[in-house]
Design a protein around this motif. Sequence first.
Motif, mmCIF file in Angstrom:
data_model
loop_
_atom_site.group_PDB
_atom_site.id
_atom_site.type_symbol
_atom_site.label_atom_id
_atom_site.label_comp_id
_atom_site.label_asym_id
_atom_site.label_seq_id
_atom_site.Cartn_x
_atom_site.Cartn_y
_atom_site.Cartn_z
ATOM 1 N N TYR A 159 16.953 -74.995 -24.157
ATOM 2 C CA TYR A 159 17.417 -76.319 -24.582
ATOM 3 C C TYR A 159 18.942 -76.315 -24.756
ATOM 4 O O TYR A 159 19.483 -76.900 -25.680
ATOM 5 N N TRP B 180 16.080 -81.804 -34.177
ATOM 6 C CA TRP B 180 15.143 -81.714 -33.048
ATOM 7 C C TRP B 180 15.111 -80.290 -32.498
ATOM 8 O O TRP B 180 14.036 -79.741 -32.226
ATOM 9 N N ARG C 252 11.913 -77.821 -32.484
ATOM 10 C CA ARG C 252 11.415 -77.363 -31.196
ATOM 11 C C ARG C 252 11.406 -75.830 -31.112
ATOM 12 O O ARG C 252 10.426 -75.218 -30.673
#
Length: 622
Positions: free
Chosen positions: A58, A126, A130
């Motif tokens: 990410y 986030w 995650r």
Amino acid sequence: MDNHHKAVDGQRVIAPNVTEKDNNDQSGSHQSSVNTNDAKKTKAFISLLPIFAFVRPYKWMALSALLALLLTAAISLSLGQGVKLIVDNGFIAGSKAQLSQALFILMGMISLLAVGTFTRFYLMSWLGERVSGDIRKAVFNQIVMLHPSYFEENRSGEMMSRLTTDTVLLQSIIGSSFSMALRSVFMLVGGLTMLLITSFKLTFIVVICVPLILVPMMIFGRKVRTLAASSQDAIADIGTYAGEMIQNIKVVQGYTHERLEQLAFAQEVEKAFEIAKRRVRQRSLLIAAVIFLTFSAISMMLWVGGMDVLSGRMTGGELGAFIFYAIMVAMSVATISEVYGELQRAAGSATRLLDLLKVSSHIQEPDNPVTIELQHDIVLECKNGDFFYPSQPDIAALKAINLQIPRGQVVAFVGRSGAGKTTLFELFQRFYDPQKGQVMFNDVDVTQLKLTELRQAMGMVPQQPVLFSTDVWHNIRYGKPNATDEEVIAAAKKAHAHAFIEQLPQGYQSYLGEQGVRLSGGQKQRIALARAILKDPQVLLLDEATSALDADSEYHVQAALKTLMQDRTTLIIAHRLSTVMHADLIVVMDKGEIIDTGSHQSLLNSSVLYQRLCELQFEISA
């Protein structure tokens, strides 16, 4: 209650493999632990680096969050200049137009700061959620693939703590604390730069005051971190203790130990409270010292700066901006100190998680597994097998086992408790590998087979059936996840479970409770039997599978098993010899050895132990 701990007259006894923190800070073991922790701080922080490998997928999200962080830091630093404009161009100059313009600029900066803060907070949160989810999945995937002996040597409560508490702490670090630390570093560097630009003399005062604030923070902070670790350990012990009592509540109540367990649990809670009280006291002293020293330094700076304003050496706006930057620097230092402690705690969590992820299962898949293409006359074979449980390396569970199990036959294993019957079943399923000898399946060493292929070929009904905290559908369908409802019902009928299932409140959709607590022992056994029937394995393993059934149910289940056993290899462990008298082969075991094999009649003539077992159960003489 197991050997991990037990309550005796309200006292809790910790087994040797369970670490219990001493409440006395002066104890030698405690000091040794503290010194060890201090010596390994650098190594601990390095242990956090592999965790960021979970962030790599990410990277664009992380980069976006970093850009938002830089933007908010820059805007925050610019607010000081906005304060200077308002004071000098608005208040001091006495111009309403300039004041309105300065306020308009300030509100625009604040709006940008709000948008940037929202973006940074959302993206980092986030990312933390995650990544912590990915870590949880990685840890759980590792746990379910570990060899069974690992769970004999490690507490389930500790592994649950790693899966939940440790990952939550890492989520907090990645999603919040890490971004706060980065932002505070930028603010600290930028704030100090702006301080130097605004007033070198006042900056010199700030630089002198910073160490005076940091020293008590470091002293008290180390004590707080040490006590925080002890507090976490104490809370973990409380959770483990309570979980075991709840899981075994019938035993506790059956032996009327409620009061003893209440006293023992209360002592654990009080011990944790005492540690927490000392931690809170040290933390309170830390906060009080920081507040006193910080505001004392600001007051001194205000006095010096005020004198400069009165003497005309600096403007009121510059003093206001300087105070703004000084407060910003102080807040950044405090945040960095706080996050430093969090990072140390997270380093410990990361180390524990990485250690678990590095554990190598003793039961390894072969690099080039053999595919079984032919059915052999001998479906299972043990060649000169010796086995010692890892938790009991000096006691042989099995010794010199040589055994051949022909295809399609019913083979019964009898003997006293602890003879090694269940252990042999575990070797067949390759939950363990023998230290000596081989276990063969269809003339192939089981170590050369894929574990899934080997275990799919076997269906196990254990002595103590294991049910999950879901409905009946899920528990039976566990034997064949893609089975239709009709197949599940057919398996339940063969196990003589359909009738009582239909009488449950929601039938097959009925929730069975934790470990099937809402069912009787016989009902649970029949659900487990239906699961094995649905799996339709080549080899059926029955470990006292009918021991919990009443006479009527046992008769019907035996009839169902007789049909099920046709053209199928069936291995039965039984203490009730009446259930295995008609087996094709009976294996008599004692103290981990096979002492005789044969039919019921031949063993009555050749085996003294079998004769004795028959005499005890049937009251007959050989």
